[in-house]
Design a protein around this motif. Structure first.
Motif, PDB file in Angstrom:
ATOM      1  N   ARG A  91       0.888  -1.108  -0.215  1.00 21.96           N
ATOM      2  CA  ARG A  91      -0.008   0.032   0.131  1.00 21.96           C
ATOM      3  C   ARG A  91       1.163   1.328  -0.029  1.00 21.96           C
ATOM      4  O   ARG A  91       0.368   2.368  -0.395  1.00 21.96           O
ATOM      5  CB  ARG A  91      -0.851  -0.034   1.218  1.00 21.96           C
ATOM      6  N   HIS A  92       2.114   1.142   0.322  1.00 21.01           N
ATOM      7  CA  HIS A  92       2.869   2.231   0.520  1.00 21.01           C
ATOM      8  C   HIS A  92       3.889   2.355  -0.507  1.00 21.01           C
ATOM      9  O   HIS A  92       4.836   3.058  -0.600  1.00 21.01           O
ATOM     10  CB  HIS A  92       3.740   2.428   1.756  1.00 21.01           C
ATOM     11  N   ARG A  93       3.721   1.742  -1.607  1.00 21.27           N
ATOM     12  CA  ARG A  93       4.743   1.684  -2.807  1.00 21.27           C
ATOM     13  C   ARG A  93       4.671   3.019  -3.428  1.00 21.27           C
ATOM     14  O   ARG A  93       3.416   3.525  -3.648  1.00 21.27           O
ATOM     15  CB  ARG A  93       4.482   0.550  -3.733  1.00 21.27           C
ATOM     16  N   ALA A  94       5.610   3.616  -4.109  1.00 19.31           N
ATOM     17  CA  ALA A  94       5.692   4.635  -4.658  1.00 19.31           C
ATOM     18  C   ALA A  94       5.026   4.559  -6.066  1.00 19.31           C
ATOM     19  O   ALA A  94       4.868   3.352  -6.629  1.00 19.31           O
ATOM     20  CB  ALA A  94       7.016   5.138  -5.104  1.00 19.31           C
ATOM     21  N   ARG A  95       4.198   5.585  -6.443  1.00 20.55           N
ATOM     22  CA  ARG A  95       3.678   5.609  -7.927  1.00 20.55           C
ATOM     23  C   ARG A  95       4.357   5.294  -8.688  1.00 20.55           C
ATOM     24  O   ARG A  95       5.576   5.476  -8.838  1.00 20.55           O
ATOM     25  CB  ARG A  95       2.714   6.874  -7.797  1.00 20.55           C
ATOM     26  N   VAL A  96       3.746   4.896  -9.985  1.00 19.21           N
ATOM     27  CA  VAL A  96       4.568   4.379 -11.327  1.00 19.21           C
ATOM     28  C   VAL A  96       5.371   5.595 -11.676  1.00 19.21           C
ATOM     29  O   VAL A  96       6.484   5.429 -12.215  1.00 19.21           O
ATOM     30  CB  VAL A  96       3.501   3.845 -12.133  1.00 19.21           C
ATOM     31  N   PRO A  97       4.858   6.776 -11.980  1.00 20.03           N
ATOM     32  CA  PRO A  97       5.663   8.010 -12.320  1.00 20.03           C
ATOM     33  C   PRO A  97       6.944   7.989 -11.795  1.00 20.03           C
ATOM     34  O   PRO A  97       7.802   8.294 -12.266  1.00 20.03           O
ATOM     35  CB  PRO A  97       4.701   9.137 -12.304  1.00 20.03           C
ATOM     36  N   VAL A  98       6.738   8.199 -10.392  1.00 18.67           N
ATOM     37  CA  VAL A  98       7.940   8.197  -9.561  1.00 18.67           C
ATOM     38  C   VAL A  98       9.124   7.105  -9.754  1.00 18.67           C
ATOM     39  O   VAL A  98      10.269   7.318  -9.898  1.00 18.67           O
ATOM     40  CB  VAL A  98       7.364   8.226  -7.866  1.00 18.67           C
ATOM     41  N   ARG A  99       8.389   5.885  -9.825  1.00 14.96           N
ATOM     42  CA  ARG A  99       9.506   4.662  -9.929  1.00 14.96           C
ATOM     43  C   ARG A  99      10.054   4.736 -11.482  1.00 14.96           C
ATOM     44  O   ARG A  99      11.238   4.548 -11.594  1.00 14.96           O
ATOM     45  CB  ARG A  99       8.655   3.461  -9.859  1.00 14.96           C
ATOM     46  N   LEU A 100       9.344   5.454 -12.320  1.00 18.15           N
ATOM     47  CA  LEU A 100       9.948   5.631 -13.692  1.00 18.15           C
ATOM     48  C   LEU A 100      11.038   6.707 -13.612  1.00 18.15           C
ATOM     49  O   LEU A 100      12.101   6.394 -14.251  1.00 18.15           O
ATOM     50  CB  LEU A 100       8.630   5.839 -14.751  1.00 18.15           C
ATOM     51  N   VAL A 101      10.875   7.760 -12.969  1.00 24.17           N
ATOM     52  CA  VAL A 101      11.754   8.715 -12.862  1.00 24.17           C
ATOM     53  C   VAL A 101      13.176   8.183 -12.250  1.00 24.17           C
ATOM     54  O   VAL A 101      14.171   8.565 -12.649  1.00 24.17           O
ATOM     55  CB  VAL A 101      11.291   9.796 -12.200  1.00 24.17           C
ATOM     56  N   VAL A 102      12.945   7.494 -11.245  1.00 17.65           N
ATOM     57  CA  VAL A 102      14.040   7.083 -10.302  1.00 17.65           C
ATOM     58  C   VAL A 102      14.826   5.836 -11.129  1.00 17.65           C
ATOM     59  O   VAL A 102      15.940   5.819 -11.260  1.00 17.65           O
ATOM     60  CB  VAL A 102      13.603   6.202  -9.033  1.00 17.65           C
TER      61      VAL A 102
ATOM     62  N   LEU B 248      10.435  -3.276 -18.252  1.00 19.38           N
ATOM     63  CA  LEU B 248       9.396  -4.188 -18.929  1.00 19.38           C
ATOM     64  C   LEU B 248       8.757  -4.820 -17.665  1.00 19.38           C
ATOM     65  O   LEU B 248       7.499  -5.244 -17.694  1.00 19.38           O
ATOM     66  CB  LEU B 248       9.792  -5.298 -19.935  1.00 19.38           C
ATOM     67  N   ALA B 249       9.376  -5.300 -16.725  1.00 14.10           N
ATOM     68  CA  ALA B 249       8.721  -5.984 -15.509  1.00 14.10           C
ATOM     69  C   ALA B 249       7.759  -5.109 -14.899  1.00 14.10           C
ATOM     70  O   ALA B 249       6.887  -5.316 -14.194  1.00 14.10           O
ATOM     71  CB  ALA B 249       9.733  -6.543 -14.471  1.00 14.10           C
ATOM     72  N   LEU B 250       8.074  -3.864 -14.927  1.00 11.43           N
ATOM     73  CA  LEU B 250       7.492  -2.628 -14.054  1.00 11.43           C
ATOM     74  C   LEU B 250       6.084  -2.525 -14.940  1.00 11.43           C
ATOM     75  O   LEU B 250       4.872  -2.489 -14.236  1.00 11.43           O
ATOM     76  CB  LEU B 250       8.058  -1.408 -14.059  1.00 11.43           C
ATOM     77  N   LEU B 251       6.164  -2.308 -16.152  1.00 14.33           N
ATOM     78  CA  LEU B 251       5.001  -2.260 -17.094  1.00 14.33           C
ATOM     79  C   LEU B 251       4.053  -3.628 -17.129  1.00 14.33           C
ATOM     80  O   LEU B 251       2.904  -3.440 -16.946  1.00 14.33           O
ATOM     81  CB  LEU B 251       5.312  -1.955 -18.590  1.00 14.33           C
ATOM     82  N   ALA B 252       4.589  -4.700 -17.047  1.00 14.25           N
ATOM     83  CA  ALA B 252       3.794  -5.829 -16.855  1.00 14.25           C
ATOM     84  C   ALA B 252       3.180  -5.838 -15.563  1.00 14.25           C
ATOM     85  O   ALA B 252       2.045  -6.665 -15.744  1.00 14.25           O
ATOM     86  CB  ALA B 252       5.027  -7.037 -17.157  1.00 14.25           C
ATOM     87  N   SER B 253       3.736  -5.650 -14.568  1.00 16.96           N
ATOM     88  CA  SER B 253       2.930  -5.489 -13.255  1.00 16.96           C
ATOM     89  C   SER B 253       2.256  -4.322 -12.850  1.00 16.96           C
ATOM     90  O   SER B 253       1.491  -4.224 -11.955  1.00 16.96           O
ATOM     91  CB  SER B 253       3.933  -5.594 -12.013  1.00 16.96           C
ATOM     92  N   TRP B 254       2.267  -3.475 -13.659  1.00 20.52           N
ATOM     93  CA  TRP B 254       1.370  -2.245 -13.614  1.00 20.52           C
ATOM     94  C   TRP B 254      -0.215  -2.347 -13.632  1.00 20.52           C
ATOM     95  O   TRP B 254      -0.571  -2.932 -14.939  1.00 20.52           O
ATOM     96  CB  TRP B 254       1.749  -0.996 -14.420  1.00 20.52           C
ATOM     97  N   ARG B 255      -0.971  -2.147 -12.894  1.00 15.05           N
ATOM     98  CA  ARG B 255      -2.438  -2.249 -12.893  1.00 15.05           C
ATOM     99  C   ARG B 255      -3.065  -0.790 -12.632  1.00 15.05           C
ATOM    100  O   ARG B 255      -3.040  -0.176 -11.352  1.00 15.05           O
ATOM    101  CB  ARG B 255      -2.862  -3.362 -11.878  1.00 15.05           C
ATOM    102  N   PRO B 256      -3.455   0.036 -13.546  1.00 16.22           N
ATOM    103  CA  PRO B 256      -3.634   1.178 -13.224  1.00 16.22           C
ATOM    104  C   PRO B 256      -4.922   1.201 -12.665  1.00 16.22           C
ATOM    105  O   PRO B 256      -5.777   0.436 -12.854  1.00 16.22           O
ATOM    106  CB  PRO B 256      -3.889   1.669 -14.918  1.00 16.22           C
ATOM    107  N   GLN B 257      -5.098   2.345 -11.905  1.00 20.99           N
ATOM    108  CA  GLN B 257      -6.205   2.374 -10.953  1.00 20.99           C
ATOM    109  C   GLN B 257      -7.518   2.825 -11.879  1.00 20.99           C
ATOM    110  O   GLN B 257      -7.192   4.061 -12.457  1.00 20.99           O
ATOM    111  CB  GLN B 257      -6.052   3.385  -9.710  1.00 20.99           C
TER     112      GLN B 257
END
Length: 261
Positions: free
Chosen positions: A177-188, A238-247
């Motif tokens: 529940r506390h995982r950083a949002r996808v845009p933040v992870r992509l920037v990092v 690719l792993a990030l995009l595959a596991s991404w589940r947009p709200q």
């Protein structure tokens, strides 16, 4: 047990190989337990990913590290490629299905602590992985590892653990529940790519680095970091995009019309 002198003493790596073997066996035993009639089963793909991660750790331990390029291959396997397989195996989820529920609930509560939330943030992972690399090669630390097998082993352990932390913070499959949002992870992740590429260019040019190696060895190691790091980071993206589940977007419910008076 010395990773620094693997080529001279192959038997010294034997005890270290027990670690990925035992960890892999424990994972497989837990996965097989999930196939019992009263359980929901476990993904073969997760099992294969974790087994690949264990195999990459074992390969890194067996890899001769006489030259700088060999050292860089070992770092690439331990710090980037092996963590990807291990994380995609979702060992945390499997462990929670295996251990006692009270212990599992306590572990989940601990993950919500502010210290754990800071540790599991992708920026922390970036500082530990990329920052560790810059510290290793731009200070006398790398030179010290050449004369101290124990220090060399500690540095490799740091890269493995920090690689696991960074990979999980970017593309961990477990819900958190506390995982950083996808845009933040992509920037990092983009910052990690820049950090690896910049350090590789310094190594290739032999500028500012504290690595006692001839220029051709520096260039060979820099090429491994540059191209191998790019491959690992592309796989991580690719792993990030595959596991991404947009709200799903919430459509506001219109307020009921008031009856005319």
């Amino acid at each position: 047990m010395s990773l620094a002198h693997t080529a001279q003493h192959p038997t010294a790596v034997g005890p270290a190989l027990l670690v990925p073997l035992v960890v892999g066996w424990c994972y497989l035993a837990a996965a097989l337990r999930q196939r019992e009639p009263d359980r929901t089963g476990w993904s073969h793909w997760r099992t294969a990913a974790f087994a690949a991660g264990c195999a990459l750790v074992a390969t890194a331990l067996l890899l001769p590290v006489d030259g700088f390029a060999g050292h860089m291959w070992q770092h690439l396997l331990l710090g980037m490629l092996a963590p990807l397989g291990l994380v995609l195996g979702a060992p945390g989820t499997l462990a929670l299905r295996t251990v006692d529920r009270r212990f599992g609930r306590a572990a989940l509560r601990a993950l919500g602590h502010p210290v754990a939330r800071t540790l599991l943030h992708p920026v922390t992972g970036l500082l530990l992985t990329a920052g560790g690399l810059w510290l290793l090669y731009l200070t006398p630390l790398y030179r010290a590892t050449l004369s101290s097998p124990a220090l060399h082993d500690l540095v490799n352990l740091h890269f493995l653990l920090s690689g696991l932390l960074f990979t999980w913070s970017i593309a961990g499959p477990e819900p958190y529940r506390h995982r950083a949002r996808v845009p933040v992870r992509l920037v990092v992740l983009g910052a990690a790519i820049v950090a690896h590429a910049g350090l590789a260019q310094l190594l290739y040019a032999g500028l500012l680095v504290e690595v006692p190696a001839p220029p051709e060895a520096l260039r060979a190691g820099a090429a491994v970091m540059y191209y191998g790091g790019d491959l690992a980071e592309i796989l991580l993206a690719l792993a990030l995009l595959a596991s991404w589940r947009p709200q799903p977007r919430r459509v506001p419910t219109p307020a009921p019309a008031r009856a005319a008076t």
